[in-house]
Design a protein around this motif. Structure first.
Motif, PDB file in Angstrom:
ATOM      1  N   GLY A  86      10.808  -8.067  -0.493  1.00  0.00           N
ATOM      2  CA  GLY A  86      11.186  -7.519  -1.757  1.00  0.00           C
ATOM      3  C   GLY A  86      10.204  -7.819  -2.773  1.00  0.00           C
ATOM      4  N   MET A  87       9.556  -8.713  -2.855  1.00  0.00           N
ATOM      5  CA  MET A  87       8.539  -8.966  -3.752  1.00  0.00           C
ATOM      6  C   MET A  87       7.427  -7.767  -3.910  1.00  0.00           C
ATOM      7  SD  MET A  87       7.658 -13.106  -3.875  1.00  0.00           S
ATOM      8  CE  MET A  87       6.219 -13.048  -4.752  1.00  0.00           C
ATOM      9  N   THR A  88       7.027  -7.330  -2.633  1.00  0.00           N
ATOM     10  CA  THR A  88       5.879  -6.220  -2.238  1.00  0.00           C
ATOM     11  C   THR A  88       6.557  -4.869  -3.106  1.00  0.00           C
ATOM     12  OG1 THR A  88       6.602  -5.759  -0.252  1.00  0.00           O
ATOM     13  CG2 THR A  88       4.929  -7.341  -0.408  1.00  0.00           C
ATOM     14  N   THR A  89       7.769  -4.852  -2.847  1.00  0.00           N
ATOM     15  CA  THR A  89       8.573  -3.320  -3.127  1.00  0.00           C
ATOM     16  C   THR A  89       8.766  -3.494  -4.816  1.00  0.00           C
ATOM     17  OG1 THR A  89      10.672  -4.152  -2.784  1.00  0.00           O
ATOM     18  CG2 THR A  89       9.749  -3.066  -0.961  1.00  0.00           C
ATOM     19  N   LEU A  90       8.833  -4.738  -5.270  1.00  0.00           N
ATOM     20  CA  LEU A  90       8.750  -4.650  -6.632  1.00  0.00           C
ATOM     21  C   LEU A  90       7.655  -4.530  -7.501  1.00  0.00           C
ATOM     22  CD1 LEU A  90      11.339  -7.815  -6.691  1.00  0.00           C
ATOM     23  CD2 LEU A  90      11.860  -5.410  -7.301  1.00  0.00           C
ATOM     24  N   VAL A  91       6.349  -5.436  -6.954  1.00  0.00           N
ATOM     25  CA  VAL A  91       5.281  -5.541  -7.509  1.00  0.00           C
ATOM     26  C   VAL A  91       4.497  -4.257  -7.525  1.00  0.00           C
ATOM     27  CG1 VAL A  91       2.897  -6.674  -7.598  1.00  0.00           C
ATOM     28  CG2 VAL A  91       5.099  -8.046  -7.217  1.00  0.00           C
TER      29      VAL A  91
ATOM     30  N   VAL B 290       6.291  -6.205 -16.333  1.00  0.00           N
ATOM     31  CA  VAL B 290       7.528  -6.275 -15.631  1.00  0.00           C
ATOM     32  C   VAL B 290       7.349  -7.026 -14.391  1.00  0.00           C
ATOM     33  CG1 VAL B 290       6.937  -4.059 -14.043  1.00  0.00           C
ATOM     34  CG2 VAL B 290       9.510  -4.766 -14.694  1.00  0.00           C
ATOM     35  N   GLY B 291       6.244  -7.329 -13.668  1.00  0.00           N
ATOM     36  CA  GLY B 291       5.781  -8.109 -12.576  1.00  0.00           C
ATOM     37  C   GLY B 291       6.070  -9.570 -12.773  1.00  0.00           C
ATOM     38  N   ILE B 292       5.834  -9.977 -13.983  1.00  0.00           N
ATOM     39  CA  ILE B 292       6.024 -11.382 -14.247  1.00  0.00           C
ATOM     40  C   ILE B 292       7.280 -12.039 -13.686  1.00  0.00           C
ATOM     41  CG2 ILE B 292       6.107 -13.189 -16.092  1.00  0.00           C
ATOM     42  CD1 ILE B 292       4.451 -11.327 -17.957  1.00  0.00           C
ATOM     43  N   PHE B 293       8.352 -11.717 -14.235  1.00  0.00           N
ATOM     44  CA  PHE B 293       9.672 -12.319 -13.461  1.00  0.00           C
ATOM     45  C   PHE B 293       9.833 -11.856 -12.243  1.00  0.00           C
ATOM     46  CE2 PHE B 293      11.272 -12.981 -18.391  1.00  0.00           C
ATOM     47  CZ  PHE B 293      11.202 -14.187 -18.264  1.00  0.00           C
ATOM     48  N   ALA B 294       9.633 -10.684 -11.755  1.00  0.00           N
ATOM     49  CA  ALA B 294       9.773 -10.187 -10.527  1.00  0.00           C
ATOM     50  C   ALA B 294       8.947 -11.093  -9.576  1.00  0.00           C
ATOM     51  CB  ALA B 294       9.405  -8.607 -10.465  1.00  0.00           C
ATOM     52  N   ILE B 295       7.845 -11.495  -9.750  1.00  0.00           N
ATOM     53  CA  ILE B 295       7.429 -12.465  -8.897  1.00  0.00           C
ATOM     54  C   ILE B 295       7.717 -13.727  -8.937  1.00  0.00           C
ATOM     55  CG2 ILE B 295       4.857 -13.422  -8.475  1.00  0.00           C
ATOM     56  CD1 ILE B 295       3.578 -10.931  -9.529  1.00  0.00           C
TER      57      ILE B 295
ATOM     58  N   MET C   5       1.000  -1.236   0.065  1.00  0.00           N
ATOM     59  CA  MET C   5       0.031   0.062   0.036  1.00  0.00           C
ATOM     60  C   MET C   5       0.742   1.276   0.013  1.00  0.00           C
ATOM     61  SD  MET C   5      -2.768   1.146   3.019  1.00  0.00           S
ATOM     62  CE  MET C   5      -1.549   1.082   4.260  1.00  0.00           C
ATOM     63  N   ASN C   6       1.900   1.256   0.821  1.00  0.00           N
ATOM     64  CA  ASN C   6       2.775   2.467   1.001  1.00  0.00           C
ATOM     65  C   ASN C   6       3.519   2.756  -0.268  1.00  0.00           C
ATOM     66  OD1 ASN C   6       4.948   3.951   1.662  1.00  0.00           O
ATOM     67  ND2 ASN C   6       4.947   3.425   3.650  1.00  0.00           N
ATOM     68  N   VAL C   7       4.284   1.493  -0.965  1.00  0.00           N
ATOM     69  CA  VAL C   7       5.044   1.891  -2.031  1.00  0.00           C
ATOM     70  C   VAL C   7       4.002   2.108  -3.411  1.00  0.00           C
ATOM     71  CG1 VAL C   7       6.605   0.654  -3.924  1.00  0.00           C
ATOM     72  CG2 VAL C   7       6.848   0.301  -1.352  1.00  0.00           C
ATOM     73  N   LEU C   8       2.826   1.308  -3.241  1.00  0.00           N
ATOM     74  CA  LEU C   8       1.683   1.679  -4.301  1.00  0.00           C
ATOM     75  C   LEU C   8       1.524   3.033  -4.658  1.00  0.00           C
ATOM     76  CD1 LEU C   8      -0.201   0.178  -6.275  1.00  0.00           C
ATOM     77  CD2 LEU C   8      -1.914   0.470  -4.386  1.00  0.00           C
ATOM     78  N   ASP C   9       1.444   3.558  -3.468  1.00  0.00           N
ATOM     79  CA  ASP C   9       1.200   5.428  -3.561  1.00  0.00           C
ATOM     80  C   ASP C   9       2.222   6.171  -4.063  1.00  0.00           C
ATOM     81  OD1 ASP C   9      -1.785   4.820  -2.343  1.00  0.00           O
ATOM     82  OD2 ASP C   9      -1.382   6.929  -1.619  1.00  0.00           O
TER      83      ASP C   9
END
Length: 519
Positions: free
Chosen positions: A151-156, A320-325, A32-36
């Motif tokens: 890290g997944m959350t900060t990437l996605v 970009v989220g495909i490989f990141a996840i 939620m934080n990084v999303l914003d």
């Protein structure tokens, strides 16, 4: 609920359902934080149009959040000791929900920016505390996997931001990019309290470094305003910009001197004595600034010059989220077995390749050409945050981990805001330069220009209309060249960052961390 000054036994790692729910709750709060920090990127044209300001002024929606967030992050250590990390984390989530509501209700750009400042300020402790709480939930031998989940959350989130922001702007109204925080935040707060309320840290009253905090606010605020207003006021031809620069430099020098001599510094600059901390922080911060700058420029270029809708611009960024996840858990398992510097170097090399590919874009680029480097970039992102975070925290004593996480996030977030401002300014400058160069080859004396005008008038268009069409084509071409200039320079800088990574000490990336208590 813990009481102040009460000794706390070492906290045991969580297991089973509590570990799963705790990881999800902490990850959602970070998401939620990084999303914003990115969701407003593709919505700037919609927000600016609705509130009656230019898209350039609309970028304040991004930078105001980044600056306030950067200023508040270093306070995490003092606030944690005063209130406890669980109470502070929950309070930050609740205040974040309230400030998000204010953003959605904002009737003007001034009110929206004020709400975004508040939102960024209360969000400050969330990311470093999420790292501390998450690392304390896992066995020390599993710290690499804990960092991978974090890290997944900060990437996605930065990827989902443009996609969600675009879809919401096209199908609903822009305030909903902030309202979606409400259900996410409520669940994250409830779940975190349910799991972690018995894991509160000891508290004690310490004097706050008010002078250090004041200097921090002055130099960071002055620097960011200077960067944002520079292109509008013609940089150092403006007395206001000169004054802001002088204030930022002087306040920063005094800030460093004061903090190094303070008994209770608001920012523990002694952490920079560690070679791994210094090298890792610089590498992750500069890399994040380059990456985040492209997150702003790419969707703006697609929407303002190539006619993409906000939704389509978001969809171009989403793959970009495909490989990141997929790769983040794999990197978490791999890191204990390899030198983190090799993984980080591979990430920067892939970033360089991606940006070199983007530097070949033209105004006729199709969706597939846009998406191929975006998909590849996902692999770089998975190999970027996790190993560099591990390098930064390596060798730190347990009581320094939250302070190190807070300071590294402070620098990274600040560079994200600087990256946005510098990239936006550089894009404007390069676009103007390319437009000027193209204009030199237009006019009645240029055969190609006159042929183009004759061709358009032969189709029934007036001479004025033909000139307008050609001018638009020149604007798009100039803007495209300006964007590709940025991509090329970013690619070169990513290659230089590889050398910086190898200035750190060799290490395996499993960080034996006991993050049960915050410092």
């Amino acid at each position: 609920m813990s009481s102040p000054n009460t000794p706390h036994p070492p906290l045991q790692p969580l297991t089973g359902g509590k570990l799963v729910l705790g990881t999800i709750a902490l990850s959602l709060a970070v998401f939620m934080n990084v999303l914003d920090s990115s969701i407003a990127n593709v919505s700037i044209p919609a927000i600016s149009g609705d509130l009656g300001v230019s898209p350039q002024q609309g970028t304040w929606v991004i930078t105001s959040f980044a600056v306030a967030n950067a200023i508040s992050v270093p306070l995490t250590g003092w606030l944690t000791q005063r209130f406890g990390q669980v109470r502070l984390f929950i309070t930050s989530i609740i205040l974040f929900i309230l400030s998000s509501t204010l953003c959605g209700l904002a009737p003007s750009m001034e009110v929206l920016i004020a709400a975004r400042v508040l939102q960024g300020a209360v969000a400050g402790p969330m990311i470093p505390l999420s790292q501390s709480l998450l690392l304390g939930s896992y066995k020390p031998s599993k710290s690499g996997m804990a960092l991978a989940f974090w890290g997944m959350t900060t990437l996605v989130a930065p990827i989902m931001g443009p996609l969600l922001g675009g879809w919401i702007s096209d199908n609903y109204t822009w305030p909903w990019i902030f309202y979606i925080n409400i259900p996410i935040g409520v669940f994250a707060a409830w779940a975190t309290w349910s799991i972690y309320k018995t894991r509160e840290t000891a508290t004690r009253k310490l004097p706050i470094d008010s002078i250090g905090l004041g200097l921090l606010v002055v130099w960071v605020g002055s620097l960011q305003i200077m960067l944002d207003k520079g292109k509008e006021l013609d940089w150092f031809n403006s007395g206001q910009i000169v004054i802001l620069t002088a204030v930022a430099v002087v306040a920063f020098i005094y800030f460093v001197i004061w903090e190094l001599g303070s008994k209770h510094p608001v920012v523990d600059l002694s952490l920079f004595k560690s070679r791994n901390f210094s090298g890792g922080v610089i590498a992750i911060s500069v890399g994040y600034g380059l990456f985040f700058g492209s997150l702003v420029i790419l969707p703006l270029w697609l929407q303002t010059q190539l006619g993409y809708t906000a939704t389509l611009a978001g969809e171009v960024m989403a793959p970009v989220g495909i490989f990141a996840i997929i790769m983040s858990p794999l990197i978490g398992k791999l890191l204990p077995k390899v030198d983190a510097r090799w993984v980080a170097s591979a990430a920067f090399l892939i970033f360089a390749i991606v940006f070199f590919m983007r530097s070949a874009f033209t105004q006729n680029v199709d969706t597939m050409q846009l998406m191929i480097p975006t998909v590849i970039q996902g692999a770089a992102m998975a190999m970027f945050f996790i190993p560099l975070t591990s390098i930064i925290l390596s060798g730190q004593p347990p009581d320094k981990i939250p302070a190190a996480a807070g300071l590294s996030n402070f620098v990274r977030i600040m560079f994200g805001g600087i990256g946005t401002s510098v990239t936006s300014t550089f894009w404007d400058r390069r676009t103007a330069l390319h437009y000027s160069q193209l204009s030199e080859h237009s006019g009645p004396t240029n055969p190609a220009f006159t042929d183009a005008v004759h061709g358009l008038t032969a189709q029934g268009m007036s001479p004025q209309g033909a000139y307008a069409v050609i001018d638009r084509l020149m604007t798009v071409e100039a803007s495209t060249k300006g964007a590709t200039d940025i991509f090329w320079i970013s690619a070169v800088l990513f290659l230089f960052l590889i050398a910086l990574v190898w200035l750190t000490k060799p290490m395996k990336s499993s960080v034996p961390i006991d993050a049960g208590g915050a410092h």
